[in-house]
Design an enzyme around this catalytic site. Structure first.
Site, PDB file in Angstrom:
ATOM      1  N   GLY A   1      17.026 -23.600   0.989  1.00 36.38           N
ATOM      2  CA  GLY A   1      15.811 -24.182   0.397  1.00 36.38           C
ATOM      3  C   GLY A   1      16.124 -24.993  -0.851  1.00 36.38           C
ATOM      4  O   GLY A   1      15.405 -24.916  -1.843  1.00 36.38           O
ATOM      5  N   ALA A   2      17.181 -25.808  -0.783  1.00 40.03           N
ATOM      6  CA  ALA A   2      17.617 -26.554  -1.974  1.00 40.03           C
ATOM      7  C   ALA A   2      17.117 -27.993  -1.977  1.00 40.03           C
ATOM      8  O   ALA A   2      17.549 -28.805  -2.783  1.00 40.03           O
ATOM      9  CB  ALA A   2      19.138 -26.520  -2.079  1.00 40.03           C
TER      10      ALA A   2
ATOM     11  N   ARG B   1      14.227 -28.876  -2.836  1.00 43.54           N
ATOM     12  CA  ARG B   1      13.260 -29.048  -3.937  1.00 43.54           C
ATOM     13  C   ARG B   1      13.156 -27.762  -4.746  1.00 43.54           C
ATOM     14  O   ARG B   1      13.826 -26.761  -4.443  1.00 43.54           O
ATOM     15  CB  ARG B   1      11.875 -29.447  -3.404  1.00 43.54           C
ATOM     16  CG  ARG B   1      11.332 -28.519  -2.312  1.00 43.54           C
ATOM     17  CD  ARG B   1      10.224 -29.207  -1.537  1.00 43.54           C
ATOM     18  NE  ARG B   1       9.954 -28.521  -0.285  1.00 43.54           N
ATOM     19  CZ  ARG B   1       8.808 -27.904  -0.005  1.00 43.54           C
ATOM     20  NH1 ARG B   1       7.843 -27.884  -0.899  1.00 43.54           N
ATOM     21  NH2 ARG B   1       8.633 -27.334   1.159  1.00 43.54           N
TER      22      ARG B   1
ATOM     23  N   ASN C   1      17.435 -18.507  -1.291  1.00 47.82           N
ATOM     24  CA  ASN C   1      16.317 -18.992  -2.104  1.00 47.82           C
ATOM     25  C   ASN C   1      15.120 -19.449  -1.270  1.00 47.82           C
ATOM     26  O   ASN C   1      13.984 -19.343  -1.723  1.00 47.82           O
ATOM     27  CB  ASN C   1      16.811 -20.160  -2.981  1.00 47.82           C
ATOM     28  CG  ASN C   1      15.661 -20.940  -3.589  1.00 47.82           C
ATOM     29  OD1 ASN C   1      15.045 -20.508  -4.548  1.00 47.82           O
ATOM     30  ND2 ASN C   1      15.337 -22.098  -3.003  1.00 47.82           N
TER      31      ASN C   1
ATOM     32  N   SER D   1      10.653 -11.672  -6.101  1.00 47.37           N
ATOM     33  CA  SER D   1       9.399 -12.079  -6.755  1.00 47.37           C
ATOM     34  C   SER D   1       8.774 -10.931  -7.531  1.00 47.37           C
ATOM     35  O   SER D   1       8.867  -9.762  -7.113  1.00 47.37           O
ATOM     36  CB  SER D   1       8.397 -12.562  -5.710  1.00 47.37           C
ATOM     37  OG  SER D   1       7.143 -12.803  -6.304  1.00 47.37           O
TER      38      SER D   1
ATOM     39  N   TYR E   1       3.760 -11.631   1.923  1.00 42.92           N
ATOM     40  CA  TYR E   1       4.732 -12.147   0.946  1.00 42.92           C
ATOM     41  C   TYR E   1       5.183 -11.019   0.022  1.00 42.92           C
ATOM     42  O   TYR E   1       6.393 -10.809  -0.180  1.00 42.92           O
ATOM     43  CB  TYR E   1       4.082 -13.283   0.149  1.00 42.92           C
ATOM     44  CG  TYR E   1       4.979 -13.923  -0.886  1.00 42.92           C
ATOM     45  CD1 TYR E   1       5.871 -14.933  -0.539  1.00 42.92           C
ATOM     46  CD2 TYR E   1       4.928 -13.524  -2.228  1.00 42.92           C
ATOM     47  CE1 TYR E   1       6.690 -15.533  -1.501  1.00 42.92           C
ATOM     48  CE2 TYR E   1       5.736 -14.114  -3.186  1.00 42.92           C
ATOM     49  CZ  TYR E   1       6.613 -15.127  -2.818  1.00 42.92           C
ATOM     50  OH  TYR E   1       7.423 -15.711  -3.773  1.00 42.92           O
TER      51      TYR E   1
ATOM     52  N   ALA F   1       7.391  -8.592   1.902  1.00 39.62           N
ATOM     53  CA  ALA F   1       8.724  -9.139   2.187  1.00 39.62           C
ATOM     54  C   ALA F   1       9.598  -9.124   0.940  1.00 39.62           C
ATOM     55  O   ALA F   1      10.782  -8.777   1.002  1.00 39.62           O
ATOM     56  CB  ALA F   1       8.594 -10.563   2.726  1.00 39.62           C
ATOM     57  N   LYS F   2       9.023  -9.496  -0.195  1.00 36.82           N
ATOM     58  CA  LYS F   2       9.820  -9.552  -1.426  1.00 36.82           C
ATOM     59  C   LYS F   2      10.215  -8.147  -1.878  1.00 36.82           C
ATOM     60  O   LYS F   2      11.325  -7.949  -2.394  1.00 36.82           O
ATOM     61  CB  LYS F   2       9.057 -10.307  -2.520  1.00 36.82           C
ATOM     62  CG  LYS F   2       8.868 -11.800  -2.220  1.00 36.82           C
ATOM     63  CD  LYS F   2      10.184 -12.549  -2.129  1.00 36.82           C
ATOM     64  CE  LYS F   2       9.984 -14.064  -2.072  1.00 36.82           C
ATOM     65  NZ  LYS F   2      11.240 -14.824  -1.998  1.00 36.82           N
TER      66      LYS F   2
HETATM   67  N1  LIG Z   1       7.300 -20.936  -7.397  1.00 37.41           N
HETATM   68  C1  LIG Z   1       6.998 -19.704  -7.744  1.00 37.41           C
HETATM   69  O1  LIG Z   1       6.020 -19.473  -8.495  1.00 37.41           O
HETATM   70  C2  LIG Z   1       7.846 -18.554  -7.284  1.00 37.41           C
HETATM   71  C3  LIG Z   1       7.659 -17.309  -7.897  1.00 37.41           C
HETATM   72  C4  LIG Z   1       8.440 -16.223  -7.487  1.00 37.41           C
HETATM   73  C5  LIG Z   1       9.390 -16.387  -6.504  1.00 37.41           C
HETATM   74  N2  LIG Z   1       9.549 -17.610  -5.914  1.00 37.41           N
HETATM   75  C6  LIG Z   1      10.546 -17.717  -4.851  1.00 37.41           C
HETATM   76  O2  LIG Z   1      11.502 -18.707  -5.208  1.00 37.41           O
HETATM   77  C7  LIG Z   1      12.029 -19.321  -4.015  1.00 37.41           C
HETATM   78  C8  LIG Z   1      11.906 -20.832  -4.107  1.00 37.41           C
HETATM   79  O3  LIG Z   1      10.539 -21.150  -4.296  1.00 37.41           O
HETATM   80  P1  LIG Z   1      10.027 -22.615  -4.704  1.00 37.41           P
HETATM   81  O4  LIG Z   1       8.854 -22.396  -5.567  1.00 37.41           O
HETATM   82  O5  LIG Z   1      11.147 -23.462  -5.179  1.00 37.41           O
HETATM   83  O6  LIG Z   1       9.493 -23.102  -3.273  1.00 37.41           O
HETATM   84  P2  LIG Z   1       9.143 -24.566  -2.680  1.00 37.41           P
HETATM   85  O7  LIG Z   1       9.131 -25.573  -3.764  1.00 37.41           O
HETATM   86  O8  LIG Z   1       7.936 -24.352  -1.846  1.00 37.41           O
HETATM   87  O9  LIG Z   1      10.414 -24.838  -1.727  1.00 37.41           O
HETATM   88  C9  LIG Z   1      10.614 -24.006  -0.621  1.00 37.41           C
HETATM   89  C10 LIG Z   1      11.975 -24.263  -0.020  1.00 37.41           C
HETATM   90  O10 LIG Z   1      12.140 -23.364   1.094  1.00 37.41           O
HETATM   91  C11 LIG Z   1      12.404 -24.106   2.270  1.00 37.41           C
HETATM   92  N3  LIG Z   1      11.758 -23.480   3.431  1.00 37.41           N
HETATM   93  C12 LIG Z   1      10.457 -23.143   3.576  1.00 37.41           C
HETATM   94  N4  LIG Z   1      10.226 -22.651   4.822  1.00 37.41           N
HETATM   95  C13 LIG Z   1      11.426 -22.689   5.457  1.00 37.41           C
HETATM   96  C14 LIG Z   1      11.856 -22.353   6.772  1.00 37.41           C
HETATM   97  N5  LIG Z   1      11.014 -21.915   7.724  1.00 37.41           N
HETATM   98  N6  LIG Z   1      13.149 -22.526   7.088  1.00 37.41           N
HETATM   99  C15 LIG Z   1      14.011 -23.008   6.175  1.00 37.41           C
HETATM  100  N7  LIG Z   1      13.673 -23.342   4.928  1.00 37.41           N
HETATM  101  C16 LIG Z   1      12.389 -23.201   4.579  1.00 37.41           C
HETATM  102  C17 LIG Z   1      11.839 -25.500   2.022  1.00 37.41           C
HETATM  103  O11 LIG Z   1      12.518 -26.456   2.842  1.00 37.41           O
HETATM  104  P3  LIG Z   1      11.922 -27.981   3.099  1.00 37.41           P
HETATM  105  O12 LIG Z   1      11.637 -28.558   1.754  1.00 37.41           O
HETATM  106  O13 LIG Z   1      13.012 -28.715   3.810  1.00 37.41           O
HETATM  107  O14 LIG Z   1      10.696 -27.828   3.921  1.00 37.41           O
HETATM  108  C18 LIG Z   1      12.111 -25.668   0.524  1.00 37.41           C
HETATM  109  O15 LIG Z   1      13.420 -26.127   0.312  1.00 37.41           O
HETATM  110  C19 LIG Z   1      11.236 -18.708  -2.856  1.00 37.41           C
HETATM  111  O16 LIG Z   1      11.963 -17.635  -2.280  1.00 37.41           O
HETATM  112  C20 LIG Z   1       9.987 -18.175  -3.526  1.00 37.41           C
HETATM  113  O17 LIG Z   1       9.390 -17.112  -2.800  1.00 37.41           O
HETATM  114  C21 LIG Z   1       8.810 -18.695  -6.285  1.00 37.41           C
END
Ligand SMILES: NC(=O)c1ccc[n+]([C@@H]2O[C@H](COP(=O)([O-])OP(=O)(O)OC[C@H]3O[C@@H](n4cnc5c(N)ncnc54)[C@H](OP(=O)(O)O)[C@@H]3O)[C@@H](O)[C@H]2O)c1
Length: 258
Positions: A18-19, A21, A94, A151, A164, A167-168
């Site tokens: 998930g790199a 973005r 990630n 999370s 969610y 899972a976390k």
């Molecule tokens: N943002 C928050 O507030 C927050 C808080 C706590 C934990 N987290 C955790 O931090 C991590 C990154 O979150 P983020 O906020 O950076 O998320 P994001 O901006 O929504 O990016 C999600 C990433 O995961 C990939 N992804 C989603 N579904 C997928 C699938 N079916 N197969 C393969 N890749 C998939 C996406 O790929 P594409 O771009 O190619 O679609 C993207 O690179 C996640 O595990 C999230 O649960 C986030």
């Protein structure tokens, strides 16, 4: 003399899922600045992933597509990274998915399907990638690191996204079990548990009517930036953190203390 952190990542292969973005991109950029060679995984956003690769300092980076909801794609991802760049020294699980299904307002088929999807992407996929990567590390008798992005929701609860939160919580428990199982192979396994982070995943909530309430959950009056999570991940992958194995590091601005 080369600072130890740079010596530690120079010529190391780091796979970040998930790199394309958000937090994953920030993690990849930080590792690349420390000399690592990055395997940039993405799902749908090929153009964004290619731009991340082009933005990274150093050489030898590459991007790899895989839908992590699919078992065969997960195996193909690790095979492709290993064939192109060698067995990863560091796996950062990630990639993640967040979907709201408030129980009182969601029909049963949608609620249960979404629950299963969230468990598949946020728990089974990182478990499978950890398995495949750890087996490859063990086969080559190489030490390594596995870092899972968990999370705060695992502890504080996710009332409108129970799949969610579940899972976390499972991912944190997996981290601890694998730390015990893989320590004898010199593979350290850790997790970080962020609160809200300013990314695409969070922006509908941060920009909506709940935005100021979300920021006020922390006494700092703000949410995290992706770079703050990236700094913690790089620490956990570094030479001074082998003994952190089994840790789940809270990064939530004191918005939830356990
Ligand atoms: N943002 C928050 O507030 C927050 C808080 C706590 C934990 N987290 C955790 O931090 C991590 C990154 O979150 P983020 O906020 O950076 O998320 P994001 O901006 O929504 O990016 C999600 C990433 O995961 C990939 N992804 C989603 N579904 C997928 C699938 N079916 N197969 C393969 N890749 C998939 C996406 O790929 P594409 O771009 O190619 O679609 C993207 O690179 C996640 O595990 C999230 O649960 C986030």
């Amino acid at each position: 003399m080369t600072p130890p952190e740079i010596a530690c990542f120079k010529d190391r292969t780091v796979l970040v899922t998930g790199a394309s973005r958000g937090i994953g991109r920030a993690i990849a950029q930080r590792f690349a600045h420390l000399g690592a060679r990055l395997a940039i995984h993405f799902n749908t956003r090929a153009q964004d992933a290619a731009e991340v690769v082009a933005s990274l300092p150093g050489a030898g980076h590459a991007c790899f597509a895989a839908d992590l909801g699919n078992e065969i794609s997960r195996r193909s991802l690790i095979d492709a990274v290993t064939a192109t760049m060698g067995v990863p020294d560091v796996l950062v699980n990630n990639a993640g998915l967040y979907q709201l299904t408030p129980l009182a307002h969601t029909d049963e088929p949608v609620w249960i399907d979404t629950f299963k999807t969230l468990i598949e992407i946020n728990l089974i996929a990182p478990a499978h990638l950890a398995y495949l990567t750890a087996r490859a590390m063990i086969d080559q008798d190489r030490p390594g690191r596995i870092i899972n992005i968990g999370s705060r929701g695992a502890y504080r609860g996710e009332p409108d996204a129970p799949g969610y939160g579940s899972a976390k919580a499972g991912l944190h428990a997996l981290t601890q079990s694998l730390a015990l199982a893989l320590g004898p192979h010199r593979i350290s396994v850790t997790a970080v548990a962020p609160g809200w982070v300013e990314t695409d995943m969070a922006s509908p909530h941060l920009e909506g009517p709940r935005g100021s309430e979300i920021r006020s959950q922390s006494p700092l009056g703000r949410v995290a930036q992706p770079e703050e999570v990236a700094a913690a991940v790089v620490y956990l992958a570094g030479i001074h953190a082998e003994y952190a194995t089994g840790a789940v590091l809270d990064l939530n601005g004191a918005s939830y203390l356990r």
